[in-house]
Design a protein around this motif. Structure first.
Motif, PDB file in Angstrom:
ATOM      1  N   ASP A  70       0.820  -1.214   0.000  1.00  0.00           N
ATOM      2  CA  ASP A  70       0.000   0.000   0.000  1.00  0.00           C
ATOM      3  C   ASP A  70       0.861   1.275   0.000  1.00  0.00           C
ATOM      4  N   ARG A  71       1.776   1.327  -0.961  1.00  0.00           N
ATOM      5  CA  ARG A  71       2.686   2.465  -1.025  1.00  0.00           C
ATOM      6  C   ARG A  71       2.756   3.060  -2.426  1.00  0.00           C
ATOM      7  N   ALA A  72       3.032   4.346  -2.449  1.00  0.00           N
ATOM      8  CA  ALA A  72       3.356   4.993  -3.723  1.00  0.00           C
ATOM      9  C   ALA A  72       4.760   4.558  -4.145  1.00  0.00           C
ATOM     10  N   VAL A  73       5.064   4.740  -5.409  1.00  0.00           N
ATOM     11  CA  VAL A  73       6.360   4.343  -5.972  1.00  0.00           C
ATOM     12  C   VAL A  73       6.928   5.566  -6.665  1.00  0.00           C
ATOM     13  N   LEU A  74       7.741   6.312  -5.951  1.00  0.00           N
ATOM     14  CA  LEU A  74       8.087   7.631  -6.475  1.00  0.00           C
ATOM     15  C   LEU A  74       9.577   7.906  -6.523  1.00  0.00           C
ATOM     16  N   TRP A  81       8.036   5.774   0.090  1.00  0.00           N
ATOM     17  CA  TRP A  81       7.713   5.630  -1.340  1.00  0.00           C
ATOM     18  C   TRP A  81       8.970   5.477  -2.208  1.00  0.00           C
ATOM     19  N   VAL A  82      10.108   5.290  -1.536  1.00  0.00           N
ATOM     20  CA  VAL A  82      11.350   4.956  -2.262  1.00  0.00           C
ATOM     21  C   VAL A  82      11.685   3.504  -1.933  1.00  0.00           C
ATOM     22  N   GLY A  83      11.624   2.638  -2.915  1.00  0.00           N
ATOM     23  CA  GLY A  83      11.990   1.237  -2.673  1.00  0.00           C
ATOM     24  C   GLY A  83      13.491   1.128  -2.473  1.00  0.00           C
ATOM     25  N   GLY A  84      13.930   0.165  -1.655  1.00  0.00           N
ATOM     26  CA  GLY A  84      15.366   0.010  -1.380  1.00  0.00           C
ATOM     27  C   GLY A  84      16.196  -0.065  -2.652  1.00  0.00           C
ATOM     28  N   ALA A  96       9.238  21.239  -9.486  1.00  0.00           N
ATOM     29  CA  ALA A  96       8.200  20.255  -9.816  1.00  0.00           C
ATOM     30  C   ALA A  96       7.227  20.085  -8.641  1.00  0.00           C
ATOM     31  N   VAL A  97       6.030  19.652  -8.964  1.00  0.00           N
ATOM     32  CA  VAL A  97       5.046  19.375  -7.919  1.00  0.00           C
ATOM     33  C   VAL A  97       4.603  17.914  -8.070  1.00  0.00           C
ATOM     34  N   ILE A  98       4.904  17.108  -7.065  1.00  0.00           N
ATOM     35  CA  ILE A  98       4.481  15.703  -7.082  1.00  0.00           C
ATOM     36  C   ILE A  98       3.863  15.420  -5.730  1.00  0.00           C
TER      37      ILE A  98
END
Ligand SMILES: O=P(O)(O)OC[C@H]1O[C@H](O)[C@H](O)[C@@H](O)[C@@H]1O
Length: 559
Positions: A98-102, A273-276, A112-114
């Motif tokens: 249940d995570r964003a991938v950013l 939201w940052v994968g290892g 930028a706007v994210i």
């Protein structure tokens, strides 16, 4: 997520686009690269793309215009572009966690706007980058001093998986840009030998440990960090107060960092939201930033961003990560390719393939789809390879003449790095001649008639024949700069993304690493304590093989 095309709908291998590819393969699957080039002499230039500084040749692939069109139709039918857009928008596409991938936000420009849950994450990304830069500048200027007042000269990154492979790989790749008067070491293995070899010749008074762990609970890293702290405090004959000058943390988990005894003022943060395996352009890259300097680090981020933008906006026909992803899907599904070799012709990329192993195999080594149903199609390949030309004198034999089908990527650079010793740059043409020769040999081989024409005795003809028809991608750039490295990594990140999207798997979780961790925890006390050998920590019966191995180990250790 609910609008994603494949969710709960038709399965990949039931799609008409899949069937169309299968039928197409029956028709053209036997066509050779010799035939494809004979039919289209301009293939070498026609089947090539430019992305940023990368020249990408895909002419030596077993595809026609029709194959590529059918593959793009498959990408459209499986909603690759929709999932890509959802990723860039910050939606929680990592559904099982249940995570964003950013990771793309890590290299987004300042303006930028994210948004994640309505909050723009870009200012926080740049705030951390600014803090990292200030810290890196201090260390590089000799202004970060240790407990005894000596400037820090040795930087030891302690981390594992994504908290090690990325910075270690990039440090190696960009070695010619690094401060040669500073020493950098990377410790990952819980085998004490790793830390031992890393610190045995270092002066603790001049040593900074960077403890890199997204979760700050990874047993290997915490164990090594604890041992490093013990070593440092013992050697310096100092108390806990010395830790602050010699330890910094890179993590998402402030609480655990504090628990370890590192002041959170010395913590560089990133986010869930940052994968290892997608994290070395986050705070995890601090050791690299100290090595190459903040400006070079930002050039690298710009390189990543360039390919992010390409992936996000380029039409399907010219979209390099999409193309590379589709080629892998084609070979896995219809040629039964089990592995994929990545063969960099740069000694500086000696850790590149190991890095890609985590990126690709941890992402796409899955066998259930996003809805938890078993897949009945190939997912991620075994990724392997080492730098050329070494592999040529070892395992290339199998690629050329073995029974395995191994698509491969060849990565090379027009120029050697700038600071080679006088005379060594002249070797570069020889390196690159090998680079070009190998893909040529793999593609076109040598027919029995060609072998005979060389006067080879008939009984040796089969042995000296090369079947050819081994597909390769060639990626060529002018030089291995920080930006080019960023471009390459982003290219592979998005390739992996494309494949995961088509295979309908969650490329961003890694549940498969958990079981071994749990079992190791249960087995450890049986090795070290006077406990019934046949039983695990909780008193449960060990399986026969493990119990016997534990008994053998204990006997060897005299326990
Ligand atoms: O950064 P950490 O939380 O210490 O995790 C380090 C590594 O270990 C885990 O087991 C995962 O398999 C990897 O994806 C991760 O990169």
């Amino acid at each position: 997520m609910s609008e994603m095309k494949t969710e709960g709908s038709m399965r990949l291998n039931q799609l008409p686009e899949w069937a169309a590819l299968g039928k197409h393969h029956e028709q053209v699957g036997g066509t050779t690269l010799r035939e494809l080039f004979a039919a289209d002499p301009d293939r070498g230039t026609g089947y090539a793309l430019r992305v940023g500084d990368l020249y990408l040749d895909y002419s030596k692939h077993l595809v026609t215009d029709e194959t590529l069109a059918l593959l793009r139709e498959l990408a459209a039918a499986t909603g690759v572009a929709e999932l890509r857009d959802a990723m860039f928008r910050g939606e929680r596409i990592n559904t099982t966690e249940d995570r964003a991938v950013l990771h793309t936000a890590l290299r987004a420009p300042r303006e930028a706007v994210i948004e994640v849950d309505g909050e723009n994450v870009v200012p926080a990304v740049h705030a951390v980058l600014d803090r990292m830069s200030a810290f890196a500048d201090k260390v590089r200027a000799g202004e970060w001093t240790g407990h005894t007042g000596k400037p820090v000269k040795n930087i030891v990154n302690i981390g594992i998986g994504g908290s090690d492979l990325g910075p270690a790989m990039a440090f190696e790749a960009l070695r010619s840009y690094t401060r040669r008067d500073l020493t950098f070491r990377f410790v990952s293995n819980v085998d004490g030998a790793d830390l031992h070899e890393a610190v045995r010749d270092l002066d603790p008074a001049e040593t900074l440990f960077i403890v890199a762990s997204k979760t700050f609970t990874t047993i290997e890293t915490i164990t090594n960090a604890t041992s490093a702290r013990d070593w440092l405090l013992t050697e310096l004959r100092a108390g806990q107060e010395a830790v602050a000058r010699h330890f910094v943390a890179l993590s998402t988990n402030a609480e655990k960092v504090e628990e370890f005894g590192i002041d959170t003022a010395n913590m560089f943060e990133f986010w869930d939201w940052v994968g290892g395996r997608y994290s070395y352009d986050s705070a995890i890259g601090l050791s690299l930033m100290i090595a190459i300097g903040p400006d070079r680090f930002r050039e690298m981020l710009d390189g990543f961003h360039l390919v992010d933008e390409h992936f996000r906006t380029a039409p399907a026909e010219e979209n390099a990560p999409l193309l590379l992803g589709l080629l892998g899907v084609w070979y896995g599904a219809f040629f039964d390719a089990q592995s994929h070799a990545v063969l960099p012709y740069s000694h500086y990329l000696s850790k590149f393939t190991a890095y890609l192993q985590q990126l690709d195999m941890e992402s796409n080594g899955k066998s259930v789809d996003r809805d938890g149903r078993p897949v009945d199609w190939q997912t991620g390949p075994v990724v392997w390879g080492t730098p050329g030309t070494n592999g040529q004198h070892a395992y290339y034999q199998l690629i050329h003449q073995g029974t395995k089908f191994v698509p491969a990527d060849f990565i090379g650079f027009a120029e050697p790095v700038a600071d080679l010793l006088p005379g060594l740059a002249a070797q570069h043409d020889l390196l690159m001649a090998n680079f070009f020769a190998q893909t040529q040999a793999l593609a076109f081989g040598k027919t029995p008639d060609e072998v005979r024409a060389e006067g080879v005795a008939e009984e040796l003809v089969p042995h000296k024949t090369f079947q050819g028809n081994h597909p390769t991608t060639t990626i060529l750039a002018k030089a291995l700069t920080p930006s080019v490295l960023g471009q390459l990594i982003a290219l592979y990140e998005h390739k992996v993304f494309v494949q995961g999207a088509i295979w309908n798997i969650d490329s961003f979780d890694q549940w498969g690493v958990e079981l071994g961790k749990v079992l190791a925890k249960r087995i450890e006390p049986v090795l070290t304590e006077n406990q019934d050998q046949g039983r695990g920590e909780g008193g449960e019966q060990l399986d026969g093989s493990t119990a016997a191995l534990v008994a053998a180990y204990r006997s060897l250790r005299g326990r």
